[in-house]
Every structure is written in C-alpha cells, then in structure tokens.
Design a protein around this motif. Structure first.
Motif, PDB file in Angstrom:
ATOM      1  N   MET A  78       0.816  -1.194   0.000  1.00 55.87           N
ATOM      2  CA  MET A  78       0.000   0.000   0.000  1.00 55.87           C
ATOM      3  C   MET A  78       0.861   1.261   0.000  1.00 55.87           C
ATOM      4  SD  MET A  78      -3.047   1.126   2.491  1.00 55.87           S
ATOM      5  CE  MET A  78      -2.957   2.758   3.154  1.00 55.87           C
ATOM      6  N   ILE A  79       2.007   1.215   0.677  1.00 56.20           N
ATOM      7  CA  ILE A  79       2.880   2.395   0.729  1.00 56.20           C
ATOM      8  C   ILE A  79       3.414   2.714  -0.663  1.00 56.20           C
ATOM      9  CG2 ILE A  79       5.053   3.265   1.631  1.00 56.20           C
ATOM     10  CD1 ILE A  79       4.386   1.880   4.247  1.00 56.20           C
ATOM     11  N   GLN A  80       3.770   1.689  -1.415  1.00 53.84           N
ATOM     12  CA  GLN A  80       4.247   1.922  -2.781  1.00 53.84           C
ATOM     13  C   GLN A  80       3.144   2.553  -3.640  1.00 53.84           C
ATOM     14  OE1 GLN A  80       7.397   1.615  -3.731  1.00 53.84           O
ATOM     15  NE2 GLN A  80       6.829   2.502  -5.689  1.00 53.84           N
ATOM     16  N   ASP A  81       1.912   2.105  -3.451  1.00 53.70           N
ATOM     17  CA  ASP A  81       0.783   2.693  -4.182  1.00 53.70           C
ATOM     18  C   ASP A  81       0.581   4.156  -3.791  1.00 53.70           C
ATOM     19  OD1 ASP A  81       0.402   0.266  -5.379  1.00 53.70           O
ATOM     20  OD2 ASP A  81      -1.312  -0.315  -4.128  1.00 53.70           O
ATOM     21  N   MET A  82       0.718   4.447  -2.482  1.00 53.01           N
ATOM     22  CA  MET A  82       0.596   5.838  -2.033  1.00 53.01           C
ATOM     23  C   MET A  82       1.685   6.706  -2.645  1.00 53.01           C
ATOM     24  SD  MET A  82      -0.421   5.685   2.011  1.00 53.01           S
ATOM     25  CE  MET A  82       0.181   7.334   2.241  1.00 53.01           C
ATOM     26  N   LEU A  83       2.896   6.189  -2.688  1.00 53.94           N
ATOM     27  CA  LEU A  83       4.003   6.949  -3.280  1.00 53.94           C
ATOM     28  C   LEU A  83       3.771   7.193  -4.770  1.00 53.94           C
ATOM     29  CD1 LEU A  83       7.045   5.290  -1.487  1.00 53.94           C
ATOM     30  CD2 LEU A  83       6.061   7.559  -1.064  1.00 53.94           C
ATOM     31  N   THR A  84       3.168   6.233  -5.442  1.00 50.98           N
ATOM     32  CA  THR A  84       2.851   6.397  -6.853  1.00 50.98           C
ATOM     33  C   THR A  84       1.838   7.517  -7.050  1.00 50.98           C
ATOM     34  OG1 THR A  84       3.262   4.057  -7.253  1.00 50.98           O
ATOM     35  CG2 THR A  84       1.955   5.220  -8.905  1.00 50.98           C
ATOM     36  N   VAL A  85       0.801   7.537  -6.219  1.00 51.19           N
ATOM     37  CA  VAL A  85      -0.211   8.593  -6.308  1.00 51.19           C
ATOM     38  C   VAL A  85       0.400   9.933  -5.933  1.00 51.19           C
ATOM     39  CG1 VAL A  85      -2.408   9.412  -5.373  1.00 51.19           C
ATOM     40  CG2 VAL A  85      -2.114   6.997  -5.908  1.00 51.19           C
ATOM     41  N   MET A  86       1.258   9.956  -4.923  1.00 51.49           N
ATOM     42  CA  MET A  86       1.911  11.213  -4.537  1.00 51.49           C
ATOM     43  C   MET A  86       2.778  11.749  -5.672  1.00 51.49           C
ATOM     44  SD  MET A  86       2.933  10.393  -0.582  1.00 51.49           S
ATOM     45  CE  MET A  86       3.902  11.877  -0.378  1.00 51.49           C
ATOM     46  N   TRP A  87       3.495  10.875  -6.362  1.00 48.46           N
ATOM     47  CA  TRP A  87       4.328  11.293  -7.493  1.00 48.46           C
ATOM     48  C   TRP A  87       3.459  11.902  -8.588  1.00 48.46           C
ATOM     49  CZ3 TRP A  87       4.488   9.658 -12.581  1.00 48.46           C
ATOM     50  CH2 TRP A  87       5.581  10.089 -13.331  1.00 48.46           C
ATOM     51  N   LYS A  88       2.334  11.252  -8.885  1.00 49.53           N
ATOM     52  CA  LYS A  88       1.413  11.751  -9.904  1.00 49.53           C
ATOM     53  C   LYS A  88       0.860  13.115  -9.507  1.00 49.53           C
ATOM     54  CE  LYS A  88      -3.300  11.054 -11.176  1.00 49.53           C
ATOM     55  NZ  LYS A  88      -3.546  12.360 -10.685  1.00 49.53           N
ATOM     56  N   GLU A  89       0.476  13.267  -8.245  1.00 55.10           N
ATOM     57  CA  GLU A  89      -0.076  14.537  -7.771  1.00 55.10           C
ATOM     58  C   GLU A  89       0.977  15.641  -7.806  1.00 55.10           C
ATOM     59  OE1 GLU A  89      -3.332  15.493  -6.601  1.00 55.10           O
ATOM     60  OE2 GLU A  89      -3.675  13.721  -7.831  1.00 55.10           O
ATOM     61  N   ALA A  90       2.208  15.318  -7.458  1.00 53.83           N
ATOM     62  CA  ALA A  90       3.268  16.322  -7.474  1.00 53.83           C
ATOM     63  C   ALA A  90       3.472  16.874  -8.881  1.00 53.83           C
ATOM     64  CB  ALA A  90       4.571  15.726  -6.952  1.00 53.83           C
ATOM     65  N   HIS A  91       3.379  16.026  -9.872  1.00 54.90           N
ATOM     66  CA  HIS A  91       3.513  16.496 -11.249  1.00 54.90           C
ATOM     67  C   HIS A  91       2.311  17.338 -11.663  1.00 54.90           C
ATOM     68  CE1 HIS A  91       7.264  14.680 -12.525  1.00 54.90           C
ATOM     69  NE2 HIS A  91       6.953  13.684 -11.708  1.00 54.90           N
ATOM     70  N   GLU A  92       1.140  17.027 -11.141  1.00 51.46           N
ATOM     71  CA  GLU A  92      -0.039  17.835 -11.450  1.00 51.46           C
ATOM     72  C   GLU A  92       0.028  19.188 -10.773  1.00 51.46           C
ATOM     73  OE1 GLU A  92      -3.775  15.937 -10.885  1.00 51.46           O
ATOM     74  OE2 GLU A  92      -3.322  14.359 -12.314  1.00 51.46           O
ATOM     75  N   PHE A  93       0.632  19.284  -9.586  1.00 53.10           N
ATOM     76  CA  PHE A  93       0.763  20.570  -8.909  1.00 53.10           C
ATOM     77  C   PHE A  93       1.564  21.546  -9.754  1.00 53.10           C
ATOM     78  CE2 PHE A  93       0.665  18.325  -4.532  1.00 53.10           C
ATOM     79  CZ  PHE A  93      -0.702  18.160  -4.645  1.00 53.10           C
ATOM     80  N   LEU A  94       2.552  21.023 -10.462  1.00 51.67           N
ATOM     81  CA  LEU A  94       3.391  21.889 -11.289  1.00 51.67           C
ATOM     82  C   LEU A  94       2.673  22.333 -12.554  1.00 51.67           C
ATOM     83  CD1 LEU A  94       6.836  20.138 -10.945  1.00 51.67           C
ATOM     84  CD2 LEU A  94       6.014  22.167  -9.760  1.00 51.67           C
ATOM     85  N   ARG A  95       1.648  21.594 -12.967  1.00 53.82           N
ATOM     86  CA  ARG A  95       0.910  21.958 -14.180  1.00 53.82           C
ATOM     87  C   ARG A  95      -0.215  22.949 -13.924  1.00 53.82           C
ATOM     88  NH1 ARG A  95      -0.674  16.437 -16.006  1.00 53.82           N
ATOM     89  NH2 ARG A  95       1.114  15.424 -15.133  1.00 53.82           N
ATOM     90  N   ILE A  96      -0.659  23.087 -12.684  1.00 53.30           N
ATOM     91  CA  ILE A  96      -1.776  23.977 -12.377  1.00 53.30           C
ATOM     92  C   ILE A  96      -1.313  25.420 -12.492  1.00 53.30           C
ATOM     93  CG2 ILE A  96      -3.364  24.744 -10.563  1.00 53.30           C
ATOM     94  CD1 ILE A  96      -3.315  21.907  -9.474  1.00 53.30           C
ATOM     95  N   GLY A  97      -2.040  26.219 -13.225  1.00 61.40           N
ATOM     96  CA  GLY A  97      -1.798  27.658 -13.283  1.00 61.40           C
ATOM     97  C   GLY A  97      -0.510  28.087 -13.935  1.00 61.40           C
ATOM     98  N   GLY A  98      -0.183  27.533 -15.081  1.00 63.25           N
ATOM     99  CA  GLY A  98       0.957  28.033 -15.830  1.00 63.25           C
ATOM    100  C   GLY A  98       2.204  27.189 -15.754  1.00 63.25           C
ATOM    101  N   GLY A  99       2.113  25.987 -15.317  1.00 62.39           N
ATOM    102  CA  GLY A  99       3.264  25.100 -15.319  1.00 62.39           C
ATOM    103  C   GLY A  99       4.241  25.413 -14.202  1.00 62.39           C
ATOM    104  N   ARG A 100       5.496  25.050 -14.435  1.00 58.78           N
ATOM    105  CA  ARG A 100       6.528  25.232 -13.407  1.00 58.78           C
ATOM    106  C   ARG A 100       6.732  26.690 -13.067  1.00 58.78           C
ATOM    107  NH1 ARG A 100      10.626  20.644 -15.106  1.00 58.78           N
ATOM    108  NH2 ARG A 100       9.816  19.071 -13.712  1.00 58.78           N
ATOM    109  N   ARG A 101       6.727  27.549 -14.062  1.00 58.49           N
ATOM    110  CA  ARG A 101       6.926  28.981 -13.789  1.00 58.49           C
ATOM    111  C   ARG A 101       5.823  29.523 -12.895  1.00 58.49           C
ATOM    112  NH1 ARG A 101       8.724  31.015 -19.735  1.00 58.49           N
ATOM    113  NH2 ARG A 101      10.818  30.168 -19.647  1.00 58.49           N
ATOM    114  N   GLY A 102       4.587  29.115 -13.154  1.00 56.08           N
ATOM    115  CA  GLY A 102       3.467  29.553 -12.321  1.00 56.08           C
ATOM    116  C   GLY A 102       3.595  29.039 -10.901  1.00 56.08           C
ATOM    117  N   ALA A 103       4.013  27.785 -10.747  1.00 51.23           N
ATOM    118  CA  ALA A 103       4.184  27.208  -9.409  1.00 51.23           C
ATOM    119  C   ALA A 103       5.299  27.924  -8.651  1.00 51.23           C
ATOM    120  CB  ALA A 103       4.481  25.720  -9.515  1.00 51.23           C
ATOM    121  N   ILE A 104       6.404  28.197  -9.332  1.00 55.39           N
ATOM    122  CA  ILE A 104       7.514  28.901  -8.690  1.00 55.39           C
ATOM    123  C   ILE A 104       7.092  30.317  -8.321  1.00 55.39           C
ATOM    124  CG2 ILE A 104       9.824  29.855  -9.101  1.00 55.39           C
ATOM    125  CD1 ILE A 104      10.385  27.276 -10.736  1.00 55.39           C
ATOM    126  N   PHE A 105       6.338  30.976  -9.192  1.00 50.66           N
ATOM    127  CA  PHE A 105       5.866  32.330  -8.892  1.00 50.66           C
ATOM    128  C   PHE A 105       4.950  32.339  -7.673  1.00 50.66           C
ATOM    129  CE2 PHE A 105       2.689  35.710  -9.416  1.00 50.66           C
ATOM    130  CZ  PHE A 105       3.527  36.809  -9.349  1.00 50.66           C
TER     131      PHE A 105
END
Length: 174
Positions: free
Chosen positions: A1-28
């Motif tokens: 289950m921990i490996q599955d959680m880490l997989t979902v966390m990895w997917k979510e982390a990549h989505e956080f960078l895509r929200i609102g303008g990609g990496r530049r938006g996240a950094i801003f």
C-alpha cells in the motif's frame, strides 16, 4: 500500500506543477507567498520574529493556504479530466489512492512552510547583521506539528467536500 501511495503522490506532485501556468506559475506562487510571509514580516519585526511564536503561525498559514487551494482540485479535477475512472480501475487500492492524494498535498504544504521559515530566518539575520540568530527548537517543532495539524485538518475537510462536489468550481465555492 505504501508503494501505491508513493505512486499517487508522485502523480499529484507532477499535477501541482501543471496547475496555473506550469513550473513557472508554481515557482511564482511559492515566491509570492514566501516573499510576503518569509521576507516582509520578518524584515519588519526583526529579532522578535525569531524569538516569538509568529513563525509557527506563519508556517501554518502558508501550508493551509496551499492545501486549501490544491485539495478542491483533487477528485473533481480527476472527474472533469475523465481520469478518475481510469485511476480507480487500476490495481491501486482505493485507500492508497485517497491517502496518497492527501499526503501529497500535505508534503507540498509542509515544504512550502519550511521554505518560508528558512527565508524568514535568512531575512532576519541579514537585517540584523550582528551574529546569527536561530529559532528555538520548540518553535521549529511547534511549526512542524501545528502545520501538519492545521493543513491535515484542511486537507481532510477539503477531501470530503471535493468527493461530494461534481466540479472543481463547486468544490472551490464550498
């Protein structure tokens, strides 16, 4: 289950960078909140910022701000992008999917609050210039614990709301 959680966390982390303008938006976004709470207030307060409980409150505010902005997109966003059914059809356990999404938001919020604390510490030491001032252990520990508690509460409530919401807009409004 921990490996599955880490997989979902990895997917979510990549989505956080895509929200609102990609990496530049996240950094801003991170620089804006860190600039307000990690530079402006410590500069104005000076050594009082380091010696008081304000860092605990500011770190919790920073993390809660990010959690409350990201969690409404979790399940309704998947539903709107038509990826929720696909994710639920995978071999990932449902509870790993749920806890992975919550954990990803909590880690993101905790990291941004810790960045804010470090920037605040640097700001105070640059302003005062004489010697190094450090946070007390109780302040750092209190900041971590209080940040996890407040952002965890916000993530839990936000997840319940987002599970019942049909759209991201509806989840954000609630």
């Amino acid at each position: 289950m921990i490996q599955d959680m880490l997989t979902v966390m990895w997917k979510e982390a990549h989505e956080f960078l895509r929200i609102g303008g990609g990496r530049r938006g996240a950094i801003f976004r991170i620089l804006l909140s860190v600039g307000l709470l990690g530079v402006l207030w410590p500069w104005m307060l000076g050594a009082e910022f380091i010696s008081s409980t304000l860092p605990v409150i500011f770190s919790a505010m920073t993390a809660t701000m990010y959690v409350s902005a990201l969690i409404p997109d979790s399940f309704p966003g998947e539903r709107e992008r038509h990826t929720l059914e696909t994710l639920l059809a995978t071999t990932l356990a449902d509870d790993a999917f749920l806890f992975g999404k919550i954990a990803a938001v909590l880690v993101y919020g905790l990291c941004t609050s810790m960045v804010m604390l470090v920037v605040g510490w640097i700001t105070v030491n640059l302003k005062l210039g004489a010697g190094l001032f450090f946070y007390e252990r109780s302040v750092v520990l209190g900041a971590i614990v209080f940040t996890l508690l407040t952002s965890g509460f916000m993530a839990s409530v936000g997840t319940i709301i987002s599970l019942r919401a049909a759209t991201v807009k509806q989840a954000n409004q609630v």
